[in-house]
Design a protein around this motif. Structure first.
Motif, PDB file in Angstrom:
ATOM      1  N   THR A  57      -9.977 -18.458  -9.975  1.00 35.29           N
ATOM      2  CA  THR A  57     -11.403 -18.163  -9.731  1.00 35.29           C
ATOM      3  C   THR A  57     -11.896 -17.199 -10.797  1.00 35.29           C
ATOM      4  OG1 THR A  57     -10.709 -16.358  -8.322  1.00 35.29           O
ATOM      5  CG2 THR A  57     -11.237 -18.432  -7.227  1.00 35.29           C
ATOM      6  N   VAL A  58     -13.212 -17.101 -10.942  1.00 38.03           N
ATOM      7  CA  VAL A  58     -13.776 -16.229 -11.984  1.00 38.03           C
ATOM      8  C   VAL A  58     -13.823 -14.794 -11.467  1.00 38.03           C
ATOM      9  CG1 VAL A  58     -15.812 -15.737 -13.369  1.00 38.03           C
ATOM     10  CG2 VAL A  58     -15.143 -18.104 -12.905  1.00 38.03           C
ATOM     11  N   LEU A  59     -13.384 -13.870 -12.310  1.00 38.27           N
ATOM     12  CA  LEU A  59     -13.385 -12.461 -11.918  1.00 38.27           C
ATOM     13  C   LEU A  59     -14.044 -11.675 -13.050  1.00 38.27           C
ATOM     14  CD1 LEU A  59     -12.092 -10.705  -9.619  1.00 38.27           C
ATOM     15  CD2 LEU A  59     -10.186 -10.322 -11.163  1.00 38.27           C
ATOM     16  N   TYR A  60     -14.904 -10.694 -12.683  1.00 34.67           N
ATOM     17  CA  TYR A  60     -15.557  -9.888 -13.727  1.00 34.67           C
ATOM     18  C   TYR A  60     -15.112  -8.446 -13.611  1.00 34.67           C
ATOM     19  CZ  TYR A  60     -18.598 -13.721 -14.999  1.00 34.67           C
ATOM     20  OH  TYR A  60     -19.073 -14.919 -15.459  1.00 34.67           O
ATOM     21  N   ASN A  61     -14.959  -7.805 -14.764  1.00 33.52           N
ATOM     22  CA  ASN A  61     -14.699  -6.383 -14.800  1.00 33.52           C
ATOM     23  C   ASN A  61     -16.049  -5.694 -14.607  1.00 33.52           C
ATOM     24  OD1 ASN A  61     -14.577  -3.724 -15.809  1.00 33.52           O
ATOM     25  ND2 ASN A  61     -12.745  -4.223 -17.002  1.00 33.52           N
ATOM     26  N   ARG A  62     -16.207  -4.978 -13.476  1.00 38.12           N
ATOM     27  CA  ARG A  62     -17.529  -4.422 -13.140  1.00 38.12           C
ATOM     28  C   ARG A  62     -18.002  -3.415 -14.183  1.00 38.12           C
ATOM     29  NH1 ARG A  62     -16.918  -3.297  -6.917  1.00 38.12           N
ATOM     30  NH2 ARG A  62     -15.778  -1.561  -7.782  1.00 38.12           N
ATOM     31  N   LYS A  63     -17.063  -2.643 -14.701  1.00 37.28           N
ATOM     32  CA  LYS A  63     -17.434  -1.574 -15.619  1.00 37.28           C
ATOM     33  C   LYS A  63     -17.991  -2.154 -16.921  1.00 37.28           C
ATOM     34  CE  LYS A  63     -15.205   2.867 -16.422  1.00 37.28           C
ATOM     35  NZ  LYS A  63     -13.868   3.426 -16.529  1.00 37.28           N
ATOM     36  N   GLU A  64     -17.293  -3.146 -17.476  1.00 37.30           N
ATOM     37  CA  GLU A  64     -17.680  -3.662 -18.786  1.00 37.30           C
ATOM     38  C   GLU A  64     -18.407  -4.998 -18.695  1.00 37.30           C
ATOM     39  OE1 GLU A  64     -13.995  -3.824 -20.853  1.00 37.30           O
ATOM     40  OE2 GLU A  64     -13.590  -1.708 -20.519  1.00 37.30           O
ATOM     41  N   GLY A  65     -18.452  -5.575 -17.488  1.00 37.39           N
ATOM     42  CA  GLY A  65     -19.172  -6.834 -17.307  1.00 37.39           C
ATOM     43  C   GLY A  65     -18.514  -8.027 -17.968  1.00 37.39           C
ATOM     44  N   ARG A  66     -17.246  -7.852 -18.461  1.00 34.67           N
ATOM     45  CA  ARG A  66     -16.643  -9.018 -19.110  1.00 34.67           C
ATOM     46  C   ARG A  66     -15.777  -9.785 -18.121  1.00 34.67           C
ATOM     47  NH1 ARG A  66     -11.425  -7.557 -20.510  1.00 34.67           N
ATOM     48  NH2 ARG A  66     -11.062  -5.329 -20.343  1.00 34.67           N
ATOM     49  N   GLN A  67     -15.585 -11.054 -18.436  1.00 28.57           N
ATOM     50  CA  GLN A  67     -14.797 -11.907 -17.544  1.00 28.57           C
ATOM     51  C   GLN A  67     -13.307 -11.611 -17.717  1.00 28.57           C
ATOM     52  OE1 GLN A  67     -16.028 -15.977 -17.625  1.00 28.57           O
ATOM     53  NE2 GLN A  67     -14.140 -16.697 -16.717  1.00 28.57           N
ATOM     54  N   VAL A  68     -12.587 -11.576 -16.618  1.00 27.42           N
ATOM     55  CA  VAL A  68     -11.147 -11.334 -16.670  1.00 27.42           C
ATOM     56  C   VAL A  68     -10.441 -12.674 -16.495  1.00 27.42           C
ATOM     57  CG1 VAL A  68      -9.214 -10.180 -15.527  1.00 27.42           C
ATOM     58  CG2 VAL A  68     -11.430  -9.037 -15.707  1.00 27.42           C
ATOM     59  N   GLY A  69      -9.585 -13.028 -17.464  1.00 25.57           N
ATOM     60  CA  GLY A  69      -8.958 -14.344 -17.426  1.00 25.57           C
ATOM     61  C   GLY A  69      -7.655 -14.370 -16.646  1.00 25.57           C
ATOM     62  N   GLN A  70      -6.952 -13.213 -16.660  1.00 24.73           N
ATOM     63  CA  GLN A  70      -5.688 -13.212 -15.920  1.00 24.73           C
ATOM     64  C   GLN A  70      -5.470 -11.858 -15.264  1.00 24.73           C
ATOM     65  OE1 GLN A  70      -2.771 -14.389 -18.754  1.00 24.73           O
ATOM     66  NE2 GLN A  70      -2.951 -12.537 -19.965  1.00 24.73           N
ATOM     67  N   VAL A  71      -4.622 -11.847 -14.263  1.00 22.86           N
ATOM     68  CA  VAL A  71      -4.430 -10.605 -13.516  1.00 22.86           C
ATOM     69  C   VAL A  71      -2.942 -10.438 -13.206  1.00 22.86           C
ATOM     70  CG1 VAL A  71      -4.805 -11.636 -11.233  1.00 22.86           C
ATOM     71  CG2 VAL A  71      -5.313  -9.231 -11.583  1.00 22.86           C
ATOM     72  N   ALA A  72      -2.491  -9.182 -13.256  1.00 23.51           N
ATOM     73  CA  ALA A  72      -1.087  -8.905 -12.926  1.00 23.51           C
ATOM     74  C   ALA A  72      -1.055  -8.249 -11.555  1.00 23.51           C
ATOM     75  CB  ALA A  72      -0.511  -7.955 -13.971  1.00 23.51           C
ATOM     76  N   LYS A  73      -0.092  -8.643 -10.733  1.00 24.69           N
ATOM     77  CA  LYS A  73      -0.051  -8.117  -9.374  1.00 24.69           C
ATOM     78  C   LYS A  73       1.040  -7.072  -9.223  1.00 24.69           C
ATOM     79  CE  LYS A  73      -1.820 -12.085  -6.798  1.00 24.69           C
ATOM     80  NZ  LYS A  73      -1.523 -13.439  -7.249  1.00 24.69           N
ATOM     81  N   GLN A  74       0.732  -6.041  -8.429  1.00 27.29           N
ATOM     82  CA  GLN A  74       1.775  -5.090  -8.022  1.00 27.29           C
ATOM     83  C   GLN A  74       2.032  -5.315  -6.540  1.00 27.29           C
ATOM     84  OE1 GLN A  74       1.488  -0.784  -8.869  1.00 27.29           O
ATOM     85  NE2 GLN A  74       1.899  -0.431  -6.724  1.00 27.29           N
ATOM     86  N   LEU A  75       3.283  -5.521  -6.190  1.00 27.81           N
ATOM     87  CA  LEU A  75       3.637  -5.715  -4.782  1.00 27.81           C
ATOM     88  C   LEU A  75       4.514  -4.551  -4.350  1.00 27.81           C
ATOM     89  CD1 LEU A  75       4.829  -9.403  -5.283  1.00 27.81           C
ATOM     90  CD2 LEU A  75       2.564  -8.676  -4.559  1.00 27.81           C
ATOM     91  N   VAL A  76       4.383  -4.139  -3.103  1.00 23.91           N
ATOM     92  CA  VAL A  76       5.230  -3.067  -2.590  1.00 23.91           C
ATOM     93  C   VAL A  76       6.015  -3.609  -1.401  1.00 23.91           C
ATOM     94  CG1 VAL A  76       5.318  -0.721  -1.682  1.00 23.91           C
ATOM     95  CG2 VAL A  76       3.483  -1.373  -3.231  1.00 23.91           C
ATOM     96  N   ALA A  77       7.328  -3.437  -1.445  1.00 25.82           N
ATOM     97  CA  ALA A  77       8.157  -3.842  -0.300  1.00 25.82           C
ATOM     98  C   ALA A  77       8.720  -2.576   0.318  1.00 25.82           C
ATOM     99  CB  ALA A  77       9.294  -4.744  -0.773  1.00 25.82           C
ATOM    100  N   THR A  78       8.639  -2.457   1.622  1.00 26.20           N
ATOM    101  CA  THR A  78       9.211  -1.296   2.305  1.00 26.20           C
ATOM    102  C   THR A  78      10.418  -1.763   3.109  1.00 26.20           C
ATOM    103  OG1 THR A  78       7.014  -0.343   2.444  1.00 26.20           O
ATOM    104  CG2 THR A  78       8.687   0.643   3.834  1.00 26.20           C
ATOM    105  N   LEU A  79      11.560  -1.157   2.846  1.00 23.06           N
ATOM    106  CA  LEU A  79      12.791  -1.585   3.520  1.00 23.06           C
ATOM    107  C   LEU A  79      12.817  -1.058   4.951  1.00 23.06           C
ATOM    108  CD1 LEU A  79      15.370  -0.751   0.697  1.00 23.06           C
ATOM    109  CD2 LEU A  79      14.088  -2.860   1.027  1.00 23.06           C
ATOM    110  N   GLU A  80      13.391  -1.838   5.831  1.00 21.28           N
ATOM    111  CA  GLU A  80      13.509  -1.386   7.223  1.00 21.28           C
ATOM    112  C   GLU A  80      14.785  -0.577   7.374  1.00 21.28           C
ATOM    113  OE1 GLU A  80      13.349  -4.948   9.534  1.00 21.28           O
ATOM    114  OE2 GLU A  80      11.553  -5.605   8.472  1.00 21.28           O
ATOM    115  N   ALA A  81      14.909   0.462   6.576  1.00 22.53           N
ATOM    116  CA  ALA A  81      16.099   1.309   6.655  1.00 22.53           C
ATOM    117  C   ALA A  81      15.769   2.614   5.968  1.00 22.53           C
ATOM    118  CB  ALA A  81      17.273   0.648   5.941  1.00 22.53           C
ATOM    119  N   SER A  82      16.267   3.702   6.549  1.00 28.86           N
ATOM    120  CA  SER A  82      15.964   4.974   5.884  1.00 28.86           C
ATOM    121  C   SER A  82      17.204   5.532   5.196  1.00 28.86           C
ATOM    122  CB  SER A  82      15.422   5.972   6.905  1.00 28.86           C
ATOM    123  OG  SER A  82      16.257   5.951   8.036  1.00 28.86           O
ATOM    124  N   ASP A  83      18.223   4.666   4.995  1.00 26.77           N
ATOM    125  CA  ASP A  83      19.408   5.130   4.257  1.00 26.77           C
ATOM    126  C   ASP A  83      19.091   5.133   2.764  1.00 26.77           C
ATOM    127  OD1 ASP A  83      20.804   4.811   6.737  1.00 26.77           O
ATOM    128  OD2 ASP A  83      20.845   2.658   6.320  1.00 26.77           O
TER     129      ASP A  83
END
Length: 531
Positions: free
Chosen positions: A476-502
């Motif tokens: 889908t088309v995405l725009y950078n609000r600050k600069e108004g330019r179109q963003v062609g690709q995006v990198a994702k950050q994912l966070v996994a939380t382990l079910e263990a406190s060891d």
């Protein structure tokens, strides 16, 4: 702390990916392999260390390294090295771990790296052992020194009897734990990334002398000159005293030599150039910051020079031609005693306060050194400057491990090629913005990336794992609000939380999944789907 407290207890078998190993408290080497995508088989014991580890008070953690698809080196943490023929791993039918060599090698160590190779029809395994030893002579420093012992074990045939014996033991010493230390696949050399320099100890007697002279050298010497290169030319920058004028300088060029003379003093730099230059097109100028800049035009375009003047180690190579400003900044500390000699000036030189907190790393700068196994001398030195070391990863098990360095906000992955002097370090992947992102993670413990570079990941000491995918095209088309330019690709950050406190003790990445080991559980995180 760095050597043993941050130790990765989970070992990935790069020859048979999706096979991970750990050594438990009873000295059993346990293997886990993935079947049916995410199903983990029960841990199976492939080998048991013969020593009763509970009887030792001061042992280190047991360590293992996969030298080839059929050879394994193993340390029980008491100072004993085992060389094991494993058969083809990852296939329980042909896998059988048997000891072909074991010997007590002095104080406890962990295995940093090992390689298996055949030379003149003789099979050898070279191992790098890491120790932290108390240093009685060190009154000023930490009271410890770091030892890297390079041991070569080879198959010897005597009267029809085949057995493995140690054929070479060499010791390097330094004052900081290496970030990266690996033996070349051919067993001919060694590469080390470390904050403080390492040096071969010729023999026990000159240890003291070596230490002192190395110390004196480190304290006194700034590089005499900096140099950088492109495919066509080489630029040398030399700091010159304030009172020297243009008339006091003589620079003599010939096709294979250079000589720089100031006033009536002996030559400042002189010698045979690594390769021929077009001496009639070579030039020099004096820059405003009192430095002499010499430009050499290469006769043969293309090949990278590993050194400037043959045998001269007084210079420092700056890796990237876009780093002109860095040279000038490096020269800054030579030209002024104080960091900011003139505070009224509009643009004071950069000082540490202006950096964001996460950008200030503890160490000023590490260097990458290549040591030759025969001469025991350094053949290449690259000062990494602000290119902070992040992690290493095995992309191809037949090659040396790659190392990842921070370059400004990004992280770049470099593959060493010991057999290609003109392209000894090849840039093979970039992780956009990873350099910046990881700097803000104060509690990070391990970092890794997939061998196919599809993602990078880091984990904290407890619970949290961060996964950074490489940018993918957007549907889908995405725009950078600050600069108004179109963003062609995006990198994702994912966070996994382990079910263990060891505490997290081990961390390994394959192309499809992440393995996270805690004191009680092995977690499997699916990152990419397999084909």
């Amino acid at each position: 702390m760095r050597a043993f407290g941050m130790y990765n207890y989970l070992h990935l078998d790069s020859w048979y990916q999706d096979n991970v190993y750990y050594i438990d408290q009873f000295g059993r080497v346990m293997n886990l392999s993935v079947t049916l995508d995410t199903a983990l088989q029960k841990p199976r014991e492939v080998f048991r260390l013969p020593t009763d580890l509970t009887a030792y008070d001061n042992r280190l953690c047991a360590s293992v390294h996969f030298s080839s698809s059929t050879w394994v080196t193993l340390s029980d943490g008491t100072g004993r090295l085992y060389l094991i023929k494993s058969g083809k791993r990852g296939n329980s039918a042909s896998e059988k771990w048997e000891i072909v060599f074991n010997e007590e090698l002095g104080s406890p160590f962990i295995i940093s790296h090992s390689v298996s190779f055949v030379k003149s029809d003789m099979h050898s395994v070279a191992v790098l052992l890491l120790r932290v030893d108390k240093d009685e002579l060190d009154t000023k420093g930490s009271g410890f020194h770091i030892t890297l012992e390079w041991v070569t074990v080879a198959e010897i045939s005597k009267e029809g009897d085949h057995r493995y014996e140690i054929v070479k033991r060499r010791v390097l010493q330094g004052k900081s734990v290496p970030h990266y230390a690996a033996i070349e696949p051919s067993g001919d050399g060694l590469m080390i990334v470390s904050y403080k320099p390492f040096k071969f100890m010729q023999d026990q007697d000159d240890k003291l002398e070596e230490n002192d002279s190395a110390k004196a050298e480190n304290e006194k010497k700034d590089p005499l000159y900096y140099w950088q290169q492109t495919e066509d030319d080489v630029t040398i920058t030399v700091h010159i005293p304030q009172d020297i004028t243009k008339d006091d300088i003589k620079v003599l060029f010939s096709p294979d030599n250079i000589c720089v003379i100031l006033k009536d003093q002996p030559p400042l730099m002189e010698g045979k150039l690594y390769s021929s230059v077009d001496h009639e097109s070579c030039t020099w100028i004096i820059k405003e910051n009192k430095s002499l800049e010499v430009s050499l035009i290469k006769k043969n375009e293309g090949p990278q020079w590993p050194e400037l003047i043959v045998g001269d180690t007084r210079g420092e190579f700056i890796m990237d031609s876009s780093q002109c400003s860095e040279i000038t900044e490096s020269l800054m500390h030579l030209t002024s005693e104080v960091m900011n000699p003139n505070p009224e000036k509009e643009n004071p030189p950069c000082n540490a306060q202006e950096l964001e907190e996460c950008d200030a790393f503890l160490e000023d700068s590490a260097s990458l050194c290549r040591f030759d196994g025969d001469t025991m001398k350094v053949t290449h030195v690259i000062n990494l400057g602000s290119n902070q070391y992040l992690f290493s990863v095995v992309v191809d098990p037949r090659e040396m491990p790659c190392f990842c360095l921070r370059h400004d906000v990004d992280a770049l992955l470099w593959q060493p090629h010991s057999d290609q002097p003109e392209n000894m370090w090849e840039h093979i992947a970039t992780f956009n913005a990873l350099g910046y992102v990881q700097a803000s993670k104060q509690d990070k413990k391990f970092m890794a990336c997939a061998p196919d570079y599809s993602y990078a990941a880091l984990c904290e000491c407890l619970r949290r794992v961060f996964i950074y995918r490489q940018p993918t095209p957007l549907s889908t088309v995405l725009y950078n609000r600050k600069e108004g330019r179109q963003v062609g690709q995006v990198a994702k950050q994912l966070v996994a939380t382990l079910e263990a406190s060891d505490p997290i003790l081990g961390f390994q990445a394959t192309n499809e999944r992440l393995f996270v080991l805690t004191t009680k559980t092995l977690f499997l995180i699916k990152v990419n789907s397999g084909n």
